[in-house]
Write a protein that holds these residues in place. Structure first.
Motif, PDB file in Angstrom:
ATOM      1  N   ARG A 168     -45.548  -9.182  92.485  1.00 42.52           N
ATOM      2  CA  ARG A 168     -46.564  -8.493  91.893  1.00 42.52           C
ATOM      3  C   ARG A 168     -47.717  -8.506  92.852  1.00 42.52           C
ATOM      4  NH1 ARG A 168     -51.153  -8.229  89.118  1.00 42.52           N
ATOM      5  NH2 ARG A 168     -51.029 -10.741  88.871  1.00 42.52           N
ATOM      6  N   LEU A 169     -47.952  -9.821  93.230  1.00 40.78           N
ATOM      7  CA  LEU A 169     -49.221  -9.936  94.182  1.00 40.78           C
ATOM      8  C   LEU A 169     -49.112  -9.170  95.748  1.00 40.78           C
ATOM      9  CD1 LEU A 169     -50.109 -13.660  93.229  1.00 40.78           C
ATOM     10  CD2 LEU A 169     -51.357 -11.505  92.564  1.00 40.78           C
ATOM     11  N   GLN A 170     -47.813  -9.510  95.856  1.00 45.17           N
ATOM     12  CA  GLN A 170     -47.485  -8.758  97.105  1.00 45.17           C
ATOM     13  C   GLN A 170     -47.640  -7.326  97.250  1.00 45.17           C
ATOM     14  OE1 GLN A 170     -43.711 -10.126  98.279  1.00 45.17           O
ATOM     15  NE2 GLN A 170     -44.411 -12.261  98.872  1.00 45.17           N
ATOM     16  N   ALA A 171     -47.103  -6.907  96.050  1.00 47.57           N
ATOM     17  CA  ALA A 171     -47.467  -5.074  96.153  1.00 47.57           C
ATOM     18  C   ALA A 171     -48.889  -4.925  95.886  1.00 47.57           C
ATOM     19  CB  ALA A 171     -46.516  -4.756  94.537  1.00 47.57           C
ATOM     20  N   GLU A 172     -49.721  -5.978  95.089  1.00 49.90           N
ATOM     21  CA  GLU A 172     -51.074  -5.361  95.109  1.00 49.90           C
ATOM     22  C   GLU A 172     -51.653  -5.439  96.495  1.00 49.90           C
ATOM     23  OE1 GLU A 172     -54.502  -4.407  92.976  1.00 49.90           O
ATOM     24  OE2 GLU A 172     -52.411  -4.457  92.434  1.00 49.90           O
ATOM     25  N   VAL A 173     -51.349  -6.502  97.404  1.00 48.57           N
ATOM     26  CA  VAL A 173     -52.044  -6.679  98.581  1.00 48.57           C
ATOM     27  C   VAL A 173     -51.631  -5.597  99.532  1.00 48.57           C
ATOM     28  CG1 VAL A 173     -51.815  -8.213 100.703  1.00 48.57           C
ATOM     29  CG2 VAL A 173     -52.135  -9.211  98.323  1.00 48.57           C
ATOM     30  N   SER A 174     -50.416  -5.146  99.252  1.00 47.00           N
ATOM     31  CA  SER A 174     -49.807  -4.088 100.236  1.00 47.00           C
ATOM     32  C   SER A 174     -50.629  -2.732  99.979  1.00 47.00           C
ATOM     33  CB  SER A 174     -48.381  -3.827 100.127  1.00 47.00           C
ATOM     34  OG  SER A 174     -47.562  -5.291 100.319  1.00 47.00           O
ATOM     35  N   LYS A 175     -50.749  -2.324  98.442  1.00 42.23           N
ATOM     36  CA  LYS A 175     -51.732  -1.307  98.215  1.00 42.23           C
ATOM     37  C   LYS A 175     -53.249  -1.523  98.610  1.00 42.23           C
ATOM     38  CE  LYS A 175     -52.850   0.991  93.979  1.00 42.23           C
ATOM     39  NZ  LYS A 175     -53.004   1.057  92.628  1.00 42.23           N
ATOM     40  N   LEU A 176     -53.680  -2.482  98.576  1.00 47.12           N
ATOM     41  CA  LEU A 176     -55.116  -2.713  99.031  1.00 47.12           C
ATOM     42  C   LEU A 176     -55.145  -2.638 100.492  1.00 47.12           C
ATOM     43  CD1 LEU A 176     -56.187  -5.772  96.709  1.00 47.12           C
ATOM     44  CD2 LEU A 176     -56.820  -3.336  96.621  1.00 47.12           C
ATOM     45  N   GLN A 177     -54.027  -2.870 101.118  1.00 42.50           N
ATOM     46  CA  GLN A 177     -54.114  -2.910 102.675  1.00 42.50           C
ATOM     47  C   GLN A 177     -53.853  -1.326 103.063  1.00 42.50           C
ATOM     48  OE1 GLN A 177     -50.886  -5.573 104.172  1.00 42.50           O
ATOM     49  NE2 GLN A 177     -52.219  -7.492 104.220  1.00 42.50           N
ATOM     50  N   ALA A 178     -53.151  -0.926 102.412  1.00 40.75           N
ATOM     51  CA  ALA A 178     -53.127   0.807 102.507  1.00 40.75           C
ATOM     52  C   ALA A 178     -54.142   1.621 102.303  1.00 40.75           C
ATOM     53  CB  ALA A 178     -51.834   1.227 102.049  1.00 40.75           C
ATOM     54  N   GLU A 179     -54.849   1.166 101.179  1.00 36.92           N
ATOM     55  CA  GLU A 179     -56.132   1.551 100.975  1.00 36.92           C
ATOM     56  C   GLU A 179     -57.273   1.521 102.076  1.00 36.92           C
ATOM     57  OE1 GLU A 179     -57.447   0.671  97.234  1.00 36.92           O
ATOM     58  OE2 GLU A 179     -55.624   1.478  95.988  1.00 36.92           O
ATOM     59  N   ASN A 180     -57.268   0.196 102.438  1.00 39.74           N
ATOM     60  CA  ASN A 180     -58.270  -0.289 103.544  1.00 39.74           C
ATOM     61  C   ASN A 180     -57.759   0.547 104.848  1.00 39.74           C
ATOM     62  OD1 ASN A 180     -60.332  -1.680 104.897  1.00 39.74           O
ATOM     63  ND2 ASN A 180     -59.027  -3.415 105.314  1.00 39.74           N
TER      64      ASN A 180
END
Length: 270
Positions: free
Chosen positions: A203-215
């Protein structure tokens, strides 16, 4: 050379009979008759000297006279089934001329010519009255039965092989059972906790990936705006401050994940 024939006449001539019971001294009399005109010396011997007392056991029988010898059997436990092999022998020889004292008698028998010796043998016979014989046989049977009973009462000897007691086995079994249960519980607990950790990491990895994509999307938008209106650079930079704060969220999430993982692992280990 053949031996000389016995000149003394023995009564009895072949057997000495002893009549029981043999709980006390039993005496049998032996009569020695000298039918010759010479003095005859005699000596009585036996194959069982400790069982008999003989009086007199040696002496001189005058011509045409006799002498009585008492043979006394000492008390003993009579067994009718025991074979009696006791024997007596009466030795004799003609007495030398002159007086004969004890010392002369001893030396005379010591130095005697064996060819001049005469002898007669008698065997011993033990007799019991019928009622006494039945009593002895009955007592022997009682003794035999008692001995057999005592032997039968003795328990057989068993090899002394030590065996572990149930008390010694029980703690080991209980400890082994507890250990197995602990392993099973630990295994199930570790499987459940690890599954939770893995799910949290995903879940954390998915959240990080999502934030990186937004960034990355925000950076692209910023570059396009910078090319279009360079005078808005200051405002653009100020507007991107919240985005910069949002880009700092991934380390916080990593820290949170590390704390959660450490807590779960610490609980598992303890």
């Amino acid at each position: 050379m053949s031996k000389l024939e016995q000149v003394l006449i023995l009564e009895p001539s072949g057997e000495l009979k002893f009549k029981g019971p043999f709980t006390e001294v039993v005496t049998s009399n032996l009569k020695l008759n000298n039918p010759t005109d010479k003095r005859v010396c005699f000596k009585v011997k036996t194959t069982a000297p400790r069982r008999y007392c003989v009086r007199p056991n040696s002496g001189v029988v005058e011509p045409s006279s006799s002498i009585n010898v008492s043979v006394m059997l000492q008390p003993f436990d009579y067994d009718p089934q025991e074979k009696n092999k006791h024997k007596f022998m009466v030795q004799s020889m003609f007495a030398p001329e002159g007086g004969i004292d004890n010392e002369t008698m001893v030396n005379m028998w010591k130095d005697a010519d064996q060819t001049q010796l005469m002898d007669s043998k008698l065997k011993c016979v033990f007799e019991l009255p019928p009622e006494a014989l039945q009593s002895v046989l009955f007592q022997n049977d009682l003794d035999a039965a008692k001995e057999a009973k005592e032997v039968a009462a003795v328990p057989p000897v068993k090899p002394n092989i030590p065996k572990p007691s149930p008390e010694a086995k029980r703690p080991v079994t209980q400890e082994a059972t507890v250990a197995v249960k602990a392993v099973n519980v630990g295994s199930s607990a570790s499987d459940s906790d690890m599954k939770k950790v893995l799910d949290e990491c995903r879940r954390l990895q998915a959240e990080v990936s999502k934030l990186q994509a937004e960034n990355a999307q925000i950076k692209d938008d910023g570059l396009r705006q910078r090319k279009a209106t360079p005078s808005d650079n200051q405002t653009f930079t100020t507007e991107f401050a919240p985005v910069a704060q949002r880009s700092a969220i991934p380390p916080v999430l990593y820290l949170l994940a590390a704390l959660i993982l450490g807590f779960i692992l610490g609980k598992f280990i303890l």
